[in-house]
Design a protein around this motif. Structure first.
Motif, mmCIF file in Angstrom:
data_model
loop_
_atom_site.group_PDB
_atom_site.id
_atom_site.type_symbol
_atom_site.label_atom_id
_atom_site.label_comp_id
_atom_site.label_asym_id
_atom_site.label_seq_id
_atom_site.Cartn_x
_atom_site.Cartn_y
_atom_site.Cartn_z
ATOM 1 N N SER A 2 32.799 -1.958 52.897
ATOM 2 C CA SER A 2 32.376 -1.164 51.738
ATOM 3 C C SER A 2 33.564 -0.440 51.141
ATOM 4 O O SER A 2 34.522 -0.100 51.828
ATOM 5 C CB SER A 2 31.337 -0.144 52.187
ATOM 6 O OG SER A 2 31.918 0.712 53.137
ATOM 7 N N GLY A 3 33.489 -0.229 49.805
ATOM 8 C CA GLY A 3 34.569 0.454 49.104
ATOM 9 C C GLY A 3 34.366 1.949 49.126
ATOM 10 O O GLY A 3 33.363 2.453 49.613
ATOM 11 N N GLY A 4 35.344 2.698 48.566
ATOM 12 C CA GLY A 4 35.236 4.143 48.510
ATOM 13 C C GLY A 4 34.291 4.581 47.403
ATOM 14 O O GLY A 4 33.874 3.784 46.573
ATOM 15 N N LEU A 5 33.945 5.866 47.450
ATOM 16 C CA LEU A 5 33.053 6.406 46.417
ATOM 17 C C LEU A 5 33.857 6.738 45.173
ATOM 18 O O LEU A 5 35.030 7.075 45.262
ATOM 19 C CB LEU A 5 32.375 7.665 46.954
ATOM 20 C CG LEU A 5 31.514 7.445 48.195
ATOM 21 C CD1 LEU A 5 30.991 8.772 48.722
ATOM 22 C CD2 LEU A 5 30.367 6.494 47.890
ATOM 23 N N PHE A 6 33.207 6.655 44.015
ATOM 24 C CA PHE A 6 33.917 6.967 42.772
ATOM 25 C C PHE A 6 32.976 7.629 41.770
ATOM 26 O O PHE A 6 31.766 7.382 41.792
ATOM 27 C CB PHE A 6 34.528 5.695 42.157
ATOM 28 C CG PHE A 6 33.592 4.518 42.062
ATOM 29 C CD1 PHE A 6 32.723 4.382 40.986
ATOM 30 C CD2 PHE A 6 33.591 3.532 43.046
ATOM 31 C CE1 PHE A 6 31.866 3.295 40.884
ATOM 32 C CE2 PHE A 6 32.727 2.435 42.962
ATOM 33 C CZ PHE A 6 31.871 2.318 41.887
ATOM 34 N N PRO A 7 33.532 8.467 40.855
ATOM 35 C CA PRO A 7 32.717 9.005 39.777
ATOM 36 C C PRO A 7 32.441 7.916 38.733
ATOM 37 O O PRO A 7 33.307 7.087 38.442
ATOM 38 C CB PRO A 7 33.597 10.105 39.164
ATOM 39 C CG PRO A 7 34.696 10.346 40.145
ATOM 40 C CD PRO A 7 34.893 9.056 40.871
ATOM 41 N N ILE A 8 31.223 7.928 38.205
ATOM 42 C CA ILE A 8 30.847 7.008 37.117
ATOM 43 C C ILE A 8 30.686 7.879 35.874
ATOM 44 O O ILE A 8 29.792 8.727 35.817
ATOM 45 C CB ILE A 8 29.503 6.318 37.413
ATOM 46 C CG1 ILE A 8 29.557 5.590 38.754
ATOM 47 C CG2 ILE A 8 29.118 5.376 36.270
ATOM 48 C CD1 ILE A 8 28.196 5.420 39.406
ATOM 49 N N VAL A 9 31.581 7.705 34.917
ATOM 50 C CA VAL A 9 31.536 8.516 33.694
ATOM 51 C C VAL A 9 30.838 7.711 32.615
ATOM 52 O O VAL A 9 31.298 6.626 32.241
ATOM 53 C CB VAL A 9 32.968 8.883 33.245
ATOM 54 C CG1 VAL A 9 32.942 9.586 31.899
ATOM 55 C CG2 VAL A 9 33.646 9.748 34.295
#
Ligand code: ADP
Ligand code: 5GP
Length: 214
Positions: A2-9
């Motif tokens: 799994s990848g890292g978490l990211f903000p979705i703008v």
């Protein structure tokens, strides 16, 4: 893996459909949470304090600005809006990507602070459709509507700064396209800091399995 978490703008001109798309995505995806913003605008019928926004007085908003509680804030259509650092942190601590429904000024601040953000601009299929959806929402005064339409032009010109542009023609199809973007972004190698360890883990398990069988 799994990848890292990211903000979705996610941004759009007013009436572009970003809140509707965000709501459907949150219903469907357990890996996405919502950052509830603060605003000085009055609640619309049906909006709930703490769910749609934290509705604050101008004085309460000022206090949060001076206490540095906002990750970003901006004046939009004559009111102030801001993203609480605590709201972003809370969602990330739940192990979810954090969705920010914010304007183009806020988007610039967030991408400067979090370069790993995924930025999506929602466009209406035409100006006529935008006007008819805004009117159909039936939630703004004539004055606020005029201001929102006037600002739509400058906001649309910002679309080219975003990584993805999704046309909100058919709602279901737009939601699916945004969801597909999140799937693809989650699988990008540069979002997988522990990839080396995970690959070694998979190889070890594979060899263990082969040895047991042989
Ligand atoms: P925004 O949050 O960008 O200001 P909204 O999500 O409130 O926009 O959408 C504006 C109006 O348009 C709402 O009444 C919503 O139900 C409607 N709407 C949004 N997307 C669509 C679509 N694809 N087809 C028809 N109506 C839509
Ligand atoms: P509305 O009044 O229609 O809910 O929102 C007006 C605009 O403010 C929209 O473009 C919305 O994305 C933006 N907005 C909402 N919350 C925030 C926020 O926390 N920060 C910024 N910069 N904009 C926001």
């Amino acid at each position: 893996m799994s990848g890292g978490l990211f903000p979705i703008v996610m941004s759009a001109p007013s009436g572009g459909g970003k809140s509707t798309i965000a709501r459907l995505l949150l219903d469907r995806r357990v890996d996405v949470g919502y950052s509830v913003s603060c605003t000085t605008r009055a609640p619309r019928p049906g909006e709930r304090n703490g769910r749609d926004y934290h509705f604050l007085s101008p004085h309460e908003f000022d206090t949060k600005v001076s206490d540095a509680e906002f990750a970003e804030w901006a004046e939009v259509h004559g009111n102030r809006y801001g993203t609480l650092r605590s709201a972003v942190r809370e969602v990330l601590e739940q192990g979810k990507h954090v969705m920010l429904d914010i304007d183009v000024q806020g988007a610039r601040q967030v991408t400067a602070a979090f370069p790993e953000s995924v930025t999506i601009f929602i466009v209406p299929p035409s100006v006529e459709v935008l006007v008819s959806r805004l009117l159909g929402r039936n939630s703004d005064s004539a004055e606020s509507l005029a201001l929102r339409l006037q600002n739509a032009r400058t906001e649309l010109l910002e679309a080219a700064r975003y990584q993805y542009v999704v046309e909100n023609d058919d709602l279901e199809s737009a939601v699916q396209r945004v969801s597909a973007i999140l799937d693809v972004e989650s699988t990008r190698v540069e979002r997988m800091p522990a990839l080396g360890d995970q690959v070694v883990g998979v190889i070890d398990r594979l060899f263990d399995g082969l040895q047991q069988r042989g």
